[in-house]
Design an enzyme around this catalytic site. Sequence first.
Site, PDB file in Angstrom:
ATOM      1  N   GLU A 107      -1.514  -0.947  13.373  1.00 37.40           N
ATOM      2  CA  GLU A 107      -2.696  -0.566  12.614  1.00 37.40           C
ATOM      3  C   GLU A 107      -3.976  -0.850  13.402  1.00 37.40           C
ATOM      4  O   GLU A 107      -4.969  -0.143  13.274  1.00 37.40           O
ATOM      5  CB  GLU A 107      -2.696  -1.395  11.322  1.00 37.40           C
ATOM      6  CG  GLU A 107      -3.942  -1.319  10.495  1.00 37.40           C
ATOM      7  CD  GLU A 107      -3.803  -2.080   9.193  1.00 37.40           C
ATOM      8  OE1 GLU A 107      -3.035  -3.060   9.147  1.00 37.40           O
ATOM      9  OE2 GLU A 107      -4.448  -1.678   8.217  1.00 37.40           O
ATOM     10  N   GLU A 129       0.870  -1.190   0.000  1.00 41.61           N
ATOM     11  CA  GLU A 129       0.000   0.000   0.000  1.00 41.61           C
ATOM     12  C   GLU A 129       0.904   1.237   0.000  1.00 41.61           C
ATOM     13  O   GLU A 129       1.255   1.740  -1.027  1.00 41.61           O
ATOM     14  CB  GLU A 129      -0.933  -0.001   1.216  1.00 41.61           C
ATOM     15  CG  GLU A 129      -1.971  -1.109   1.160  1.00 41.61           C
ATOM     16  CD  GLU A 129      -3.271  -0.716   1.861  1.00 41.61           C
ATOM     17  OE1 GLU A 129      -3.759   0.400   1.655  1.00 41.61           O
ATOM     18  OE2 GLU A 129      -3.790  -1.548   2.623  1.00 41.61           O
TER      19      GLU A 129
HETATM   20  C1  BGC Z   1      -4.959   1.332   5.012  1.00 40.76           C
HETATM   21  C2  BGC Z   1      -5.462   2.412   5.894  1.00 40.76           C
HETATM   22  C3  BGC Z   1      -6.622   3.057   5.319  1.00 40.76           C
HETATM   23  C4  BGC Z   1      -7.657   2.017   5.106  1.00 40.76           C
HETATM   24  C5  BGC Z   1      -8.943   2.509   4.552  1.00 40.76           C
HETATM   25  C6  BGC Z   1      -6.039   0.343   4.804  1.00 40.76           C
HETATM   26  O1  BGC Z   1      -5.712  -0.702   4.039  1.00 40.76           O
HETATM   27  O2  BGC Z   1      -3.800   0.771   5.464  1.00 40.76           O
HETATM   28  O3  BGC Z   1      -4.781   2.808   6.916  1.00 40.76           O
HETATM   29  O4  BGC Z   1      -7.049   4.220   5.914  1.00 40.76           O
HETATM   30  O5  BGC Z   1      -7.207   0.948   4.351  1.00 40.76           O
HETATM   31  O6  BGC Z   1      -9.903   1.943   5.223  1.00 40.76           O
END
Ligand code: BGC
Length: 901
Positions: free
Chosen positions: A752, A477
Amino acid sequence: MDIEPPTGLRCEHLVDPLGVDVSRPLLSWTLENPGRGQTVRAFRVIVASDEENALKETGDVWDSGLVTPAGSNSVEYGGKRLRSCTRYHWRVMWVSGGKEASRFSDVARFGTGLLDRRAWKARWIGRARCTEHVSGESVNVGITTGPLVLAHGVYLRKEFSTPCSERVRRATACICGLGFYELYMNGRRVGDRVLDPAQTDYGKTALYSTYDVTDLVGERNAVGILLGNGRYIKNYGFSHPRAILQIQIEYVSGGKETIVTDGSWKCSHGPLLENGLYSGERYDARLEMPGWDQPGFSDSDWDRAVTLRERMPVSQMVQPIRVTRTITPDRVSKPEPGIHVVDFGQNFAGWVRLRMKGPRGTRISLRYAELVDDEGMLNMGPNQKADASDIYIMKGGGPESFEPKFTYHGFRYVEVKGYPGTLTKDDIQGRALNSDMEGTGRFRCSNGLFNKIHDNILRGFCSNAMGLPTDCPQRDERYGWLADAHLAAEMAMFNYHTAAFYRKFLRDIRLAQKRNGSLPNVAPPYLPLYPADPAWGSAYITIAWLLHNHYGDTRLLREHYPYMKRYVDFLSKVSEDHVIRGIGKFGDWCSPGETYPKKTPVELTSTWYYFHDVLLLSRIAGLLGERKDAETLSNLSERIRDSFNREFFDGVRYRGGGPGAGNGVLNQTSNILPLSLGMVPEGKEKTLVEEMVSSLKDDHDHHLDTGIVGTRYILDVLTDAGHGEAACRVASQRTYPGWGYMIERGATTLWERWEEYTGDGMNSHNHIMFGSIDAWFYRVLAGISCLSPGWGKIQVRPHVLGELTFAEAAVKTVRGTVSVSWRRDDDSFTMDLQVPVGCESVIWIPLLWKGASIREGDSVIWERGKKTETVKDISFTGVDGMHAGFRSGSGTFRFVEKRQA
Ligand code: BGC
């Protein structure tokens, strides 16, 4: 007493920048060592064409004369028309309210880039075809592994001479290489930027960097450019990297010359066989081409570069990414024969530098991970589809070293396979990278857990500051997810000089806006996810607002205002009776036990952010003098609030929603949000707060039950409602869910999710979106907050919570340093405070004992609930809850509160 000259000079928010590309750059500085009640009467800036002239009484380019400041310590350049690729030297002095004049500051510099697109004479160049390199290794060129392409690095070169009769006065190189480049001249690497330029939406814009290469130009010269892929190849459908370079040479004689990229350049493959942002690099040192970046190298078997018709880049006015720390490993283990696992003892973003000696052709492979399993082997789960591996093939014949260039990894552990001999801690180092912003904050307190959380947050922020604020550094990402960015922005502004960084990001957002005002979830929109969840889209207005507050630069608000309005109009269009349904998706993302919110209705967070954005925009309109808009928006915000209450408030509390909501337990986020913006119907707030506080205790044993949105506000809401102690207990938890739980589990950055590992891939151990607590440390524990744009008005309101016996913080603001340091014991509370010149300060002393007395310096200023002596420069404003309030100006102060017998 002499007053100190200004320090901390910046141009366009950067220290001595090159590449300034606006005609009226903003010059700013700070004033330190404040006297009591010191104000600014005037500033004077002089700008000169060289160092010598800058030291004279007046500038040969501009003398502002004495100007009365309009707001913060800054002036917009107003001198002669600036010329491209030119260096300017400047100084500033100030006159105090008492008419004392300071000396001029030390000389600062700024250099211009190519001020006008027509000044570009160079052409974009690239490689015509994608031939495979033969290396003895089987190497796939241009294949896709994971979502980004793994393709070879492209080498470009060109020689040129300067007349032997001429001496170079100044040489300036402007370069953009996409996805990433490294520039070489005469065998030397130019500059120390890595992963340059900062990523953008390449279909719309690309950024060039400016270097002073005066010392590198000789009579015979060679320029080399090495290109990597970054996001440019896959996301933009371009098959090859490309570059544009223009070197402007000025001779002492006054003559000029321009060296440019064009069809006469040569190109080739080389040792950098493959490079991908997520996948890593393959480098075959046997294919190195010694001297390729020096004059005299035979490039007869190189291809001719082709020229490409593409838009010219604009200047990169943001701090570059650099290697900012070199980290020695904690431990090297050997869990299996032939495999070393290196533990750096901390999670970070970057790569390693490996040293080795061994036979030619030895293949060393590296894999990077945040976690290891019980056997000490890497757990690659959190990386998802990112291969996160580098391969180095040795050339042999002596000591050699390897460090990748066009990739980065998020990791704590590295597995090394194929290392010749035994790998020791001396052979490998961690290299942490980030956008190299100057640190501006310091926080420490007596609670070791809070200090650790603070340190983890700083590491997390840096790991995610890569030319844009990213979500994470390890998996496939690393996008500019908008919510992650705005939820962490206030924290970041306390700790780093982020003005240029977020200015760039706001432009990324603006460029990504659709004509109908819709914004994406991710900017630049590498994932074209439109429309944004309103909790994500809010980044545009929220970050602009925070930036203006912290740096006082109104130009940004003006630049973005029409587009922010367009965004709010878009929200209005998709709302039904002022409630937003349908476009929200993530809402209170990542609350305990989940990613998608099951407990908090997404329409609630969406509608709340609609209210939030309209409210902020009405304030922005007011600041910009757009009175009619301000009024319309403020009326709209009232209608949204009414709809919000009608839809979600049951007369006592705001409802949760979804399958997890049915147990009658008060939903934290649903209730925190309206409380934080004063939306609760009159007369209902007190009961709601009480309910929330008792639910926090009875249902959650003082743990939060919030995702990224609720977490951003929970501590502030509790504190503002007079429940600082409850907030402090939530912040101090060492059990799940909470920041302390992460620390207990050995985290060195923020996770996260509140869970350590769920195994579904959504387990980054380096996200920054829960990092908002750090702003609470500064604002509430140390007590520093900014009450008016550019820190013109500062509040100092420390809270003595829990077992805290001291807290201290310092913030280098655009005015100067604000610092607070307090300590308490059984009988006294002492607070040292510094407020910069020209600031108004609102100081609140926590009342810790009934009938205590407060002294400032030698004077008792408050006793038995009353103001006593009048001290010059300090006025008593009253008691508010548990604090006694005073008003003052700049200066250093020592307040001592004593328990009375
Ligand atoms: C990311 C985030 C992001 C989210 C959206 C994830 O995969 O790592 O931090 O805000 O997707 O819901």
